[in-house]
Scaffold this motif. Sequence first.
Motif, PDB file in Angstrom:
ATOM      1  N   GLY A   1      -1.199   5.355  -5.301  1.00  0.00           N
ATOM      2  CA  GLY A   1      -2.307   5.497  -4.368  1.00  0.00           C
ATOM      3  C   GLY A   1      -3.283   6.573  -4.802  1.00  0.00           C
TER       4      GLY A   1
ATOM      5  N   LEU B   1      -5.373   5.087  -7.437  1.00  0.00           N
ATOM      6  CA  LEU B   1      -6.264   4.114  -6.805  1.00  0.00           C
ATOM      7  C   LEU B   1      -7.466   4.826  -6.189  1.00  0.00           C
ATOM      8  CD1 LEU B   1      -4.957   1.356  -4.377  1.00  0.00           C
ATOM      9  CD2 LEU B   1      -7.116   2.510  -3.999  1.00  0.00           C
ATOM     10  N   GLY B   2      -7.182   5.891  -5.408  1.00  0.00           N
ATOM     11  CA  GLY B   2      -8.258   6.627  -4.766  1.00  0.00           C
ATOM     12  C   GLY B   2      -9.167   7.310  -5.770  1.00  0.00           C
TER      13      GLY B   2
ATOM     14  N   SER C   1     -11.341   4.773  -7.528  1.00  0.00           N
ATOM     15  CA  SER C   1     -12.357   4.200  -6.641  1.00  0.00           C
ATOM     16  C   SER C   1     -13.528   5.144  -6.433  1.00  0.00           C
ATOM     17  CB  SER C   1     -11.727   3.855  -5.276  1.00  0.00           C
ATOM     18  OG  SER C   1     -10.720   2.887  -5.417  1.00  0.00           O
TER      19      SER C   1
ATOM     20  N   ILE D   1      -5.455  -1.286  -9.680  1.00  0.00           N
ATOM     21  CA  ILE D   1      -5.664  -1.038  -8.257  1.00  0.00           C
ATOM     22  C   ILE D   1      -5.081  -2.170  -7.426  1.00  0.00           C
ATOM     23  CG2 ILE D   1      -7.458  -1.017  -6.471  1.00  0.00           C
ATOM     24  CD1 ILE D   1      -9.140   0.722  -8.289  1.00  0.00           C
TER      25      ILE D   1
ATOM     26  N   ILE E   1      -2.118  -1.156  -4.762  1.00  0.00           N
ATOM     27  CA  ILE E   1      -2.406  -1.154  -3.332  1.00  0.00           C
ATOM     28  C   ILE E   1      -1.492  -2.110  -2.568  1.00  0.00           C
ATOM     29  CG2 ILE E   1      -4.130  -3.008  -3.186  1.00  0.00           C
ATOM     30  CD1 ILE E   1      -5.832  -0.981  -1.531  1.00  0.00           C
TER      31      ILE E   1
ATOM     32  N   ASN F   1       1.228   6.369   0.915  1.00  0.00           N
ATOM     33  CA  ASN F   1       0.370   5.709  -0.067  1.00  0.00           C
ATOM     34  C   ASN F   1      -1.098   5.926   0.275  1.00  0.00           C
ATOM     35  OD1 ASN F   1       0.446   3.912  -2.463  1.00  0.00           O
ATOM     36  ND2 ASN F   1      -0.737   2.558  -1.160  1.00  0.00           N
ATOM     37  N   GLN F   2      -1.426   5.758   1.570  1.00  0.00           N
ATOM     38  CA  GLN F   2      -2.807   6.003   1.994  1.00  0.00           C
ATOM     39  C   GLN F   2      -3.169   7.477   1.843  1.00  0.00           C
ATOM     40  OE1 GLN F   2      -5.022   3.786   2.709  1.00  0.00           O
ATOM     41  NE2 GLN F   2      -6.681   5.146   3.350  1.00  0.00           N
TER      42      GLN F   2
ATOM     43  N   ILE G   1      -4.053   8.021  -1.614  1.00  0.00           N
ATOM     44  CA  ILE G   1      -5.368   7.438  -1.893  1.00  0.00           C
ATOM     45  C   ILE G   1      -6.460   8.434  -1.545  1.00  0.00           C
ATOM     46  CG2 ILE G   1      -7.025   5.667  -1.191  1.00  0.00           C
ATOM     47  CD1 ILE G   1      -4.670   3.726  -0.857  1.00  0.00           C
TER      48      ILE G   1
END
Length: 513
Positions: A26, A29-30, A33, A119, A123, A146-147, A150
Amino acid sequence: MKQSNQVIKMNRSYTILISLIVALGGFLLGFDSAVISGAIKGITSYFEMTDAMLGFAVGCVIFGAMAGNILAGPLADRFGRKRVLIIVAALFAISATWSALATGYTEFIIARILGGIGIGGAILIAPIYIAEIAPPHLRGSLVSFNQLNIVIGISVAYFSNYFFVNSGEDSWRWMLGVEAVPAVVYFLSLFTVPRSPRWLILKLNKIQLARKILMKIGGEEYAEITVAEIQRGQSRQEKAGRFTDLTKKKYTTIMIIALGIAFFQQITGINAIFYYAPTIFEQAGGSTDSSFLQAIVVGLTNLVFTLVAIWLIDRLGRKPLLLIGTSLMTVALLMATLAFKNATYHFGDTSLRKVGDYQVYKALGDFEGKTFDNQAALFTEVRKKLNDQQFLDFKRNEVTNFIQVNATLVLVAILLYVAAFAISLGPVMWTLISEIFPSKIKGIAISVVGFFNSLVSFSVTQVFPWELTNLGPTLTFAIYALFSLLAMFFVYRFVIETKGKTLEEVEELLIRS
């Protein structure tokens, strides 16, 4: 069960450690992004991008995520969650290095798409893995790790961008390339986590190995109870799920909830805010440095309120958080709409001298001392003075020199919006998605829902530069406000509460309904 809960509590540190390692996906991923937000000016100049090219360069990572979504679920069902996550980590490292070294637009896009595939896998598979190893009373909080990662990744990306912004004309390469370091750390760390016990039982029938893992998580009694529960669920299953199973009537309620939440999480504009945060603040009249600092504040707000969500999700529940969050998001987006609607555009001597192109400066000199009440009137008059290329450059780069807007209201609105998203649609969506699908169709269903979520996100980020340039920020934020209001009504009508229920109990509840 009371006794087993006590044992679980004694062993929760092991479960938390596993969840934190897996949730590092995560973070990547964050970071991946948000880091592009700082590189936008650099890549636009270096690759000589049009609005459409810029929209695709930013959004193509989501295009790759769609492929990752489709592939990740079936591959995770076949080869295991852990192996897919290891591949994901490798993709992040390759993408970061390649995009930083790219010398052509096509090469840059391919590198970004590879990161997008990572990603798409991270996710989906990280929440599934954590949900499958977590005890019911900790599942919401652990899946939300996980969030949390992120948003930590987003915040670190904003800090990183601010650190590198003045490092020269190739600063965008440093911004993008530094991601390779945490990607390698994640790759190596994944070799220390066990395989999912549920996957071991359901796919390989390795009951003893699964029992050993569950004993580390919650003790002997918890392991026996959980193994028995998984086997009961297994006995009710038919052969492995297929895509056509998702259209069966008994899964209708589940698919409505999943696809609806996946749609509203993205259509309300969150990735447009994260990807273009500095651009939005420049639209509000801020300098480049101040807009990067404000983007950092956005990232920190996201982080703080994600921690609040983790604290509340297993206390207050999933549905109440969604209702509170979508209500506040609607209010925040209306505030931003109002701020830009009341903006004026003044042509003073100081603002005119900020125009970079001398020919444009001369052409706009007739407007000195004049104030326009709205952007539409401004563009109508400016269009008469400039050629097509000059006018496009004015809309993209120069209009921010003349805007007079309540920048404080814009900042407060964006921060409230991000805070509201962080306690609701951000973490709760992925928690719900990891909980509501039966084991038989989980991999396939998660892939379909993740693909749909990425498709909506791609659409939003692809058109956002065009919206800002052609519709203006007022109408853009008004559209997002409308979708946020619709999200609130959807949650009230369709979403069920899953707090405190085992995955098998959730399955029985939804299929029976």
